[in-house]
Design a protein around this motif. Structure first.
Motif, PDB file in Angstrom:
ATOM      1  N   VAL A  69      10.606  27.948 123.724  1.00  0.00           N
ATOM      2  CA  VAL A  69      11.024  28.941 122.745  1.00  0.00           C
ATOM      3  C   VAL A  69      11.550  28.202 121.516  1.00  0.00           C
ATOM      4  N   CYS A  70      11.568  28.868 120.389  1.00  0.00           N
ATOM      5  CA  CYS A  70      11.892  28.141 119.164  1.00  0.00           C
ATOM      6  C   CYS A  70      12.513  29.078 118.147  1.00  0.00           C
ATOM      7  N   ILE A  71      13.500  28.548 117.418  1.00  0.00           N
ATOM      8  CA  ILE A  71      14.146  29.373 116.393  1.00  0.00           C
ATOM      9  C   ILE A  71      13.260  29.570 115.168  1.00  0.00           C
ATOM     10  N   TYR A  72      12.270  28.725 115.010  1.00  0.00           N
ATOM     11  CA  TYR A  72      11.406  28.848 113.823  1.00  0.00           C
ATOM     12  C   TYR A  72      10.298  29.867 114.086  1.00  0.00           C
ATOM     13  N   THR A  73       9.612  30.201 113.005  1.00  0.00           N
ATOM     14  CA  THR A  73       8.660  31.314 113.111  1.00  0.00           C
ATOM     15  C   THR A  73       7.287  30.926 112.559  1.00  0.00           C
ATOM     16  N   CYS A  74       6.791  29.771 112.942  1.00  0.00           N
ATOM     17  CA  CYS A  74       5.467  29.359 112.460  1.00  0.00           C
ATOM     18  C   CYS A  74       4.423  30.374 112.944  1.00  0.00           C
ATOM     19  N   ALA A  75       3.634  30.861 111.992  1.00  0.00           N
ATOM     20  CA  ALA A  75       2.734  31.980 112.296  1.00  0.00           C
ATOM     21  C   ALA A  75       1.633  31.602 113.287  1.00  0.00           C
ATOM     22  N   PHE A  76       1.307  30.306 113.386  1.00  0.00           N
ATOM     23  CA  PHE A  76       0.204  29.871 114.253  1.00  0.00           C
ATOM     24  C   PHE A  76       0.677  29.567 115.668  1.00  0.00           C
ATOM     25  N   CYS A  77       1.991  29.659 115.914  1.00  0.00           N
ATOM     26  CA  CYS A  77       2.533  29.115 117.163  1.00  0.00           C
ATOM     27  C   CYS A  77       2.926  30.245 118.114  1.00  0.00           C
ATOM     28  N   SER A  78       2.562  30.089 119.372  1.00  0.00           N
ATOM     29  CA  SER A  78       2.885  31.112 120.371  1.00  0.00           C
ATOM     30  C   SER A  78       4.358  31.073 120.770  1.00  0.00           C
ATOM     31  N   TYR A  79       5.063  29.999 120.393  1.00  0.00           N
ATOM     32  CA  TYR A  79       6.438  29.826 120.859  1.00  0.00           C
ATOM     33  C   TYR A  79       7.457  30.695 120.150  1.00  0.00           C
ATOM     34  N   SER A  80       7.292  30.846 118.827  1.00  0.00           N
ATOM     35  CA  SER A  80       8.315  31.556 118.066  1.00  0.00           C
ATOM     36  C   SER A  80       8.416  33.002 118.567  1.00  0.00           C
ATOM     37  N   ARG A  81       7.265  33.538 118.986  1.00  0.00           N
ATOM     38  CA  ARG A  81       7.208  34.896 119.518  1.00  0.00           C
ATOM     39  C   ARG A  81       8.121  35.051 120.740  1.00  0.00           C
ATOM     40  N   VAL A 115       8.203  16.593 123.033  1.00  0.00           N
ATOM     41  CA  VAL A 115       8.239  17.516 121.895  1.00  0.00           C
ATOM     42  C   VAL A 115       8.232  18.942 122.416  1.00  0.00           C
ATOM     43  N   GLY A 116       9.002  19.804 121.778  1.00  0.00           N
ATOM     44  CA  GLY A 116       8.967  21.210 122.171  1.00  0.00           C
ATOM     45  C   GLY A 116       9.499  22.079 121.047  1.00  0.00           C
ATOM     46  N   GLY A 117       9.982  23.252 121.408  1.00  0.00           N
ATOM     47  CA  GLY A 117      10.571  24.124 120.398  1.00  0.00           C
ATOM     48  C   GLY A 117      11.933  23.597 119.949  1.00  0.00           C
ATOM     49  N   VAL A 118      12.456  24.229 118.906  1.00  0.00           N
ATOM     50  CA  VAL A 118      13.758  23.819 118.367  1.00  0.00           C
ATOM     51  C   VAL A 118      14.805  24.846 118.799  1.00  0.00           C
ATOM     52  N   PRO A 148       9.890  15.273 112.552  1.00  0.00           N
ATOM     53  CA  PRO A 148      10.829  15.619 111.482  1.00  0.00           C
ATOM     54  C   PRO A 148      11.303  17.071 111.549  1.00  0.00           C
ATOM     55  N   VAL A 149      10.555  17.929 112.231  1.00  0.00           N
ATOM     56  CA  VAL A 149      11.014  19.326 112.367  1.00  0.00           C
ATOM     57  C   VAL A 149      12.341  19.335 113.119  1.00  0.00           C
ATOM     58  N   GLU A 150      12.378  18.660 114.270  1.00  0.00           N
ATOM     59  CA  GLU A 150      13.635  18.595 115.033  1.00  0.00           C
ATOM     60  C   GLU A 150      14.664  17.739 114.303  1.00  0.00           C
ATOM     61  N   ALA A 182       3.416  18.425 110.860  1.00  0.00           N
ATOM     62  CA  ALA A 182       2.856  18.210 109.520  1.00  0.00           C
ATOM     63  C   ALA A 182       2.100  19.451 109.047  1.00  0.00           C
ATOM     64  N   GLU A 183       1.390  20.083 109.953  1.00  0.00           N
ATOM     65  CA  GLU A 183       0.606  21.308 109.673  1.00  0.00           C
ATOM     66  C   GLU A 183      -0.278  21.103 108.443  1.00  0.00           C
ATOM     67  N   ILE A 184       0.008  21.869 107.353  1.00  0.00           N
ATOM     68  CA  ILE A 184      -0.653  21.619 106.066  1.00  0.00           C
ATOM     69  C   ILE A 184       0.476  21.423 105.066  1.00  0.00           C
ATOM     70  N   ASP A 196       9.816  28.259 107.246  1.00  0.00           N
ATOM     71  CA  ASP A 196      11.252  27.987 107.393  1.00  0.00           C
ATOM     72  C   ASP A 196      11.595  26.622 107.986  1.00  0.00           C
ATOM     73  N   LYS A 197      10.598  25.853 108.391  1.00  0.00           N
ATOM     74  CA  LYS A 197      10.968  24.517 108.910  1.00  0.00           C
ATOM     75  C   LYS A 197      10.841  23.476 107.808  1.00  0.00           C
ATOM     76  N   CYS A 198      11.028  22.201 108.139  1.00  0.00           N
ATOM     77  CA  CYS A 198      11.057  21.170 107.102  1.00  0.00           C
ATOM     78  C   CYS A 198       9.797  21.235 106.236  1.00  0.00           C
ATOM     79  N   LYS A 324       2.933  23.477 127.300  1.00  0.00           N
ATOM     80  CA  LYS A 324       2.180  24.733 127.257  1.00  0.00           C
ATOM     81  C   LYS A 324       1.801  25.129 125.836  1.00  0.00           C
ATOM     82  N   ILE A 325       2.215  24.347 124.834  1.00  0.00           N
ATOM     83  CA  ILE A 325       2.020  24.783 123.446  1.00  0.00           C
ATOM     84  C   ILE A 325       0.545  25.012 123.136  1.00  0.00           C
ATOM     85  N   TYR A 326      -0.316  24.202 123.756  1.00  0.00           N
ATOM     86  CA  TYR A 326      -1.742  24.312 123.442  1.00  0.00           C
ATOM     87  C   TYR A 326      -2.425  25.317 124.356  1.00  0.00           C
TER      88      TYR A 326
HETATM   89 FE1  SF4 Z   1       8.720  25.963 116.572  1.00  0.00          FE
HETATM   90 FE2  SF4 Z   1       7.032  23.933 116.331  1.00  0.00          FE
HETATM   91 FE3  SF4 Z   1       6.155  26.331 117.166  1.00  0.00          FE
HETATM   92 FE4  SF4 Z   1       6.909  26.012 114.636  1.00  0.00          FE
HETATM   93  S1  SF4 Z   1       5.169  24.937 115.653  1.00  0.00           S
HETATM   94  S2  SF4 Z   1       7.502  27.735 115.978  1.00  0.00           S
HETATM   95  S3  SF4 Z   1       8.599  24.556 114.835  1.00  0.00           S
HETATM   96  S4  SF4 Z   1       7.576  24.993 118.272  1.00  0.00           S
END
Ligand code: SF4
Ligand code: V47
Length: 389
Positions: A69-81, A115-118, A148-150, A182-184, A196-198, A324-326
């Motif tokens: 789980v993660c406090i950030y809200t990256c639109a491509f990531c299943s974790y923020s949900r 590596v995982g959520g923040v 660098p996100v964490e 790094a994303e884009i 909202d992340k770095c 499980k991120i992928y």
């Molecule tokens: Fe969090 Fe990383 Fe997912 Fe973004 S990509 S929501 S920073 S776990």
């Protein structure tokens, strides 16, 4: 060298590549937009073979993901949900993470990738203690951890500078940094998918500081969603510029956007052709990066094998997934883990030489002499993974 160039632009690009000269942004865009894939592949393969011959690197590693789980809200990531619905999630304690480390005590792994959520409870002191405990338990295990996100998040919370923070991580046992987050880089895209992340400058600064401390790191790109080719070139230009300054990057890892269970699920995924082209252009453009890695769980084993003809020289590792991120995002491999034998076989099947490396690309063992028909020793069946236990 016989070139496949069919017009003036292609002749110019081919001539630069064969003379070991750098291509510029326009050349890169041309390769993405107009060049035949066979032409681009031949140049990428030329560079790959000039640097590495048939050698194809992998390592014996395993992943720990402290939380999904993660406090950030990256639109491509299943974790923020998942943060809204924590019963689907896990948050490992220090001891639970140490249990994972201890589970590999009898295994010939050389790297743990963390590596995982923040989450707020994972702060500077937590990670210092974790790295120290791992080093106390198994000093030779290479810790490749956090991005660098964490780091941006925990250093800001601790009210310390990036320099002090990275120094403390190094003292605690951090050996290298993976390439995530790094994303884009381009704000036109980043502001929409990871606002909202770095940001790009902060991501690059933390890597620069780490390199200046003598550390090594990787770099990724998340491609195949709302970005265009100019954004990909811009991303690589920033990386190439920093690499000119520090030389601290080891490998570039293109990560294909997967569209399951995230806010960008309406976007189609790009084709395998696009994946191969992206590897090839990356190999040609990033002339100061030693390695291009195909992260096989994301694209699947077969595409990873094909990528070895498109500039890729590294397949990451045995991986053994507590990650499980992928798989949550719809990657090809639902429970990614391979034995050394399976990885070496994949490489031999496409006529390349499997070489086990450590995280810093020092050769651990060369498996290129192995015959696929031989009865391989038990050592090659390791690591026996969590998934198989
Ligand atoms: Fe969090 Fe990383 Fe997912 Fe973004 S990509 S929501 S920073 S776990
Ligand atoms: O930054 C998240 C990506 C990355 C999705 O350095 C997604 O050796 C695709 O950086 N579709 C983290 N990708 C993983 C990473 C990595 C992986 C393997 C090796 C190394 C290395 C680094 O995962 C994130 C993000 O770009 N990611 N969601 C998705 N839906």
């Amino acid at each position: 060298m016989q070139s496949l160039a069919q017009n003036k632009e292609e002749e110019v690009i081919a001539s630069k590549v064969y003379r070991g000269k750098r291509i510029n942004e326009e050349d890169g865009l041309y390769l993405f937009e107009k060049a035949p894939l066979g032409f681009t592949a031949s140049l990428a393969n030329f560079i790959r073979e000039k640097r590495h011959g048939d050698r194809t690197y992998f390592n014996r590693n395993f992943h720990i993901e402290p939380t999904n789980v993660c406090i950030y809200t990256c639109a491509f990531c299943s974790y923020s949900r998942l943060i809204k619905n924590r019963e689907d999630g896990w948050e490992y304690t220090m001891e639970e993470m140490m249990d994972v480390i201890r589970a590999y005590d009898d295994q010939p792994v050389t790297e743990v990738h963390i590596v995982g959520g923040v989450l707020p409870q994972y702060d500077v002191t937590f990670y210092e203690n974790l790295f120290r405990k791992i080093k106390l338990h198994r000093p030779e295990l290479h810790i490749k951890a956090l991005t660098p996100v964490e780091y941006h998040y925990i250093f800001k919370k601790e009210k310390i500078s990036y320099e002090e923070g990275m120094r403390r991580m190094k003292e605690a046992g951090l050996d290298s940094m993976p390439g995530g987050g790094a994303e884009i880089f381009h704000p036109e895209v980043r502001d929409q998918i990871a606002k909202d992340k770095c940001n790009a400058e902060q991501w690059l600064k933390i890597h620069e500081i780490w390199h200046n401390l003598g550390g090594r790191s990787n770099a990724t790109i998340l491609y195949g969603h709302i970005e265009n080719y100019s954004h990909r070139i811009h991303h690589m230009r920033l990386l190439r510029d920093l690499q000119d300054k520090t030389g601290g990057f080891q490998t570039y890892i293109p990560l294909k956007f997967r569209n399951k269970d995230n806010e960008m699920a309406h976007l189609p995924e790009v084709s395998v052709i696009e994946d191969l082209k992206n590897y090839a252009v990356s190999r040609i453009y990033l002339d100061n990066f030693d390695h291009i890695k195909a992260y096989w769980p994301m694209i699947g084993r077969t595409t990873a094998q094909m990528a070895l003809a498109y500039g890729v020289d590294d397949l990451d590792g045995t991986i053994d997934d507590t990650t499980k991120i992928y798989s949550m995002a719809g990657s090809e491999e639902q429970n990614p883990s391979l034995t050394t034998r399976q990885l070496a076989e994949m490489i031999l099947q496409v006529g390349r030489q499997p070489v086990e490396r450590d995280t810093l690309y020092r050769i651990v063992q060369d498996f290129s002499h192995l015959d696929l028909n031989e009865n391989w020793s038990g050592y090659l069946e390791l690591p026996v993974t969590n998934n198989q236990r």
